[in-house]
Design a protein around this motif. Structure first.
Motif, PDB file in Angstrom:
ATOM      1  N   ALA A 251       0.847  -1.195   0.000  1.00  0.00           N
ATOM      2  CA  ALA A 251       0.000   0.000   0.000  1.00  0.00           C
ATOM      3  C   ALA A 251       0.875   1.235   0.000  1.00  0.00           C
ATOM      4  O   ALA A 251       2.069   1.172   0.345  1.00  0.00           O
ATOM      5  CB  ALA A 251      -0.903   0.008   1.241  1.00  0.00           C
ATOM      6  N   GLY A 253       1.908   4.998   1.457  1.00  0.00           N
ATOM      7  CA  GLY A 253       1.866   5.657   2.755  1.00  0.00           C
ATOM      8  C   GLY A 253       3.253   5.883   3.311  1.00  0.00           C
ATOM      9  O   GLY A 253       4.209   6.123   2.564  1.00  0.00           O
ATOM     10  N   GLU A 273       5.739  -1.588   9.120  1.00  0.00           N
ATOM     11  CA  GLU A 273       4.325  -1.256   9.011  1.00  0.00           C
ATOM     12  C   GLU A 273       4.164  -0.098   8.050  1.00  0.00           C
ATOM     13  O   GLU A 273       5.072   0.731   7.889  1.00  0.00           O
ATOM     14  CB  GLU A 273       3.748  -0.887  10.376  1.00  0.00           C
ATOM     15  N   THR A 275       1.562   3.088   7.352  1.00  0.00           N
ATOM     16  CA  THR A 275       0.436   3.876   7.847  1.00  0.00           C
ATOM     17  C   THR A 275       0.077   4.948   6.826  1.00  0.00           C
ATOM     18  O   THR A 275       0.868   5.264   5.921  1.00  0.00           O
ATOM     19  CB  THR A 275       0.769   4.569   9.181  1.00  0.00           C
ATOM     20  N   ASP A 276      -1.125   5.518   7.002  1.00  0.00           N
ATOM     21  CA  ASP A 276      -1.449   6.687   6.199  1.00  0.00           C
ATOM     22  C   ASP A 276      -0.781   7.913   6.823  1.00  0.00           C
ATOM     23  O   ASP A 276      -0.054   7.817   7.821  1.00  0.00           O
ATOM     24  CB  ASP A 276      -2.956   6.856   6.020  1.00  0.00           C
ATOM     25  N   GLU A 280      -2.806   6.006  10.708  1.00  0.00           N
ATOM     26  CA  GLU A 280      -3.671   4.826  10.722  1.00  0.00           C
ATOM     27  C   GLU A 280      -2.989   3.667   9.999  1.00  0.00           C
ATOM     28  O   GLU A 280      -2.479   3.824   8.885  1.00  0.00           O
ATOM     29  CB  GLU A 280      -5.010   5.125  10.042  1.00  0.00           C
ATOM     30  N   LYS A 282      -2.188   0.646   7.789  1.00  0.00           N
ATOM     31  CA  LYS A 282      -2.704   0.121   6.528  1.00  0.00           C
ATOM     32  C   LYS A 282      -2.187  -1.285   6.233  1.00  0.00           C
ATOM     33  O   LYS A 282      -2.859  -2.064   5.579  1.00  0.00           O
ATOM     34  CB  LYS A 282      -2.328   1.058   5.372  1.00  0.00           C
ATOM     35  N   ALA A 283      -0.965  -1.606   6.682  1.00  0.00           N
ATOM     36  CA  ALA A 283      -0.401  -2.928   6.413  1.00  0.00           C
ATOM     37  C   ALA A 283       0.717  -3.207   7.404  1.00  0.00           C
ATOM     38  O   ALA A 283       1.390  -2.293   7.884  1.00  0.00           O
ATOM     39  CB  ALA A 283       0.132  -3.004   4.989  1.00  0.00           C
ATOM     40  N   THR A 304       2.485   1.962  -3.678  1.00  0.00           N
ATOM     41  CA  THR A 304       2.139   0.553  -3.778  1.00  0.00           C
ATOM     42  C   THR A 304       3.143  -0.179  -4.664  1.00  0.00           C
ATOM     43  O   THR A 304       3.429   0.238  -5.786  1.00  0.00           O
ATOM     44  CB  THR A 304       0.730   0.390  -4.371  1.00  0.00           C
TER      45      THR A 304
END
Length: 318
Positions: A251, A253, A273, A275-276, A280, A282-283, A304
């Motif tokens: 993703a 971010g 990890e 995050t946005d 938050e 995301k993966a 991505t």
């Protein structure tokens, strides 16, 4: 008397000069900076080059410090050095040769009548083939990476053990032992009977003093172990990886790494990890295999599918 380009040194002397590789677009002659250190007594020949990737500067930092420290009066044999291989890429701080958009370390053994990169490869390979040992100094471009030495001839090659021994002598602490792509100097030169390794001196933007220190120590380890200089080398066990697992982002971010360079990884450990912008999750990406956290991207933003990190796998020590 030993000559490389316009550099020429008698026994007990050092000289610097230029190794001609062609002309620029305005017809100006281009010469790579080169050096000859001719020992006062006979011995083997070591060839060292740096910056075949134009933005990988740590190898230049190593030669900047090593050449003035090598006293030809006490040296046995000869050191030949080319300080900047990818002349055109270095001028604009680019990885590839901008004249033909080529990664220089895919152009060996080169072609005297070929493209810009092929011609540079042919000239530097002719110099390298005069040696008994070759060090091709690199770094992890602008990625963050551990200091390592790459053995690229392949584990079935007749010179594999000699190349592996050279890597251990250099002594970064980590070795990547896997057959390299076609056109790499460390892949091609062993076919000529010359043990060759590719030290990857960390990764940075600009200079990295710690990695340069490791490279300087590594070159002097080689000079001592192979009889160019007096002194012994205390060789430590090296951590060797024989494969890589590479991870991209599922993703877009911001990346938060949960592992550090050199850390031992177990299957299922969280590597990073995504995050946005507002934090938050995301993966969350976990390791597929045991290994060593080897390399990671420097900037936190990622799209991505974009490369994020690598884990060295099939790890042992020797």
């Amino acid at each position: 008397m030993t000559t490389l380009g316009t550099a020429s040194a008698a026994p007990g002397e050092i000289d610097t000069g230029r190794l001609e590789i062609g002309e620029t677009r305005d017809g100006t002659t281009v010469g790579l900076p080169c050096a000859v250190v001719e020992g006062a007594s006979d011995g083997q020949t070591l060839y060292v080059q740096a910056a075949s990737d134009g933005d990988e500067l740590n190898g230049i930092g190593v030669l900047n410090r090593v050449i003035p420290q090598v006293d030809p009066a006490v040296l046995s044999g000869t050191v030949l050095a080319v300080g900047i291989v990818n002349y055109h890429g270095f001028q604009i701080a680019e990885h590839r040769n901008p004249i033909d958009d080529t990664k220089m370390n895919r152009a060996y053994p080169g072609n005297e009548s070929g493209t810009s990169s092929e011609r540079i490869a042919a000239v530097t390979f002719a110099a390298a083939k005069r040696a008994d040992l070759i060090l091709d100094l690199h770094q992890g471009s602008t990625s963050q990476m551990i200091d390592e030495v790459r053995v690229r001839c392949g584990r079935r090659h007749r010179l594999h053990d000699e190349c592996l021994g050279l890597a251990k002598t250099f002594g970064c602490g980590y070795v990547f032992d896997q057959k390299g792509p076609n056109g790499q100097l460390a892949r091609v030169a062993p076919d000529e009977g010359i043990p060759t390794v590719d030290p990857e001196l960390g990764g940075c933007i600009g200079w990295d003093g710690e990695s340069i220190d490791i490279g300087v120590r590594g070159v002097f380890n080689v000079l001592r172990e192979y009889g160019f200089l007096e002194g012994t080398v205390s060789k430590s066990r090296q951590t060797r990886a024989r494969g890589f697992d590479q991870y991209g982002s599922p993703a877009g971010g911001l990346i938060q790494f949960e592992a550090e360079l050199g850390e031992r990884i177990k299957t299922g450990d969280v590597l990073f990890e995504v995050t946005d912008i507002f934090g938050e999750l995301k993966a969350r990406i976990t390791a597929d295999n045991d290994g060593v956290f080897w390399r990671s991207r420097r900037l936190p933003q990622v799209a991505t599918g974009e490369y994020v990190c690598s884990v060295g796998t099939s790890v042992d020590s020797y």
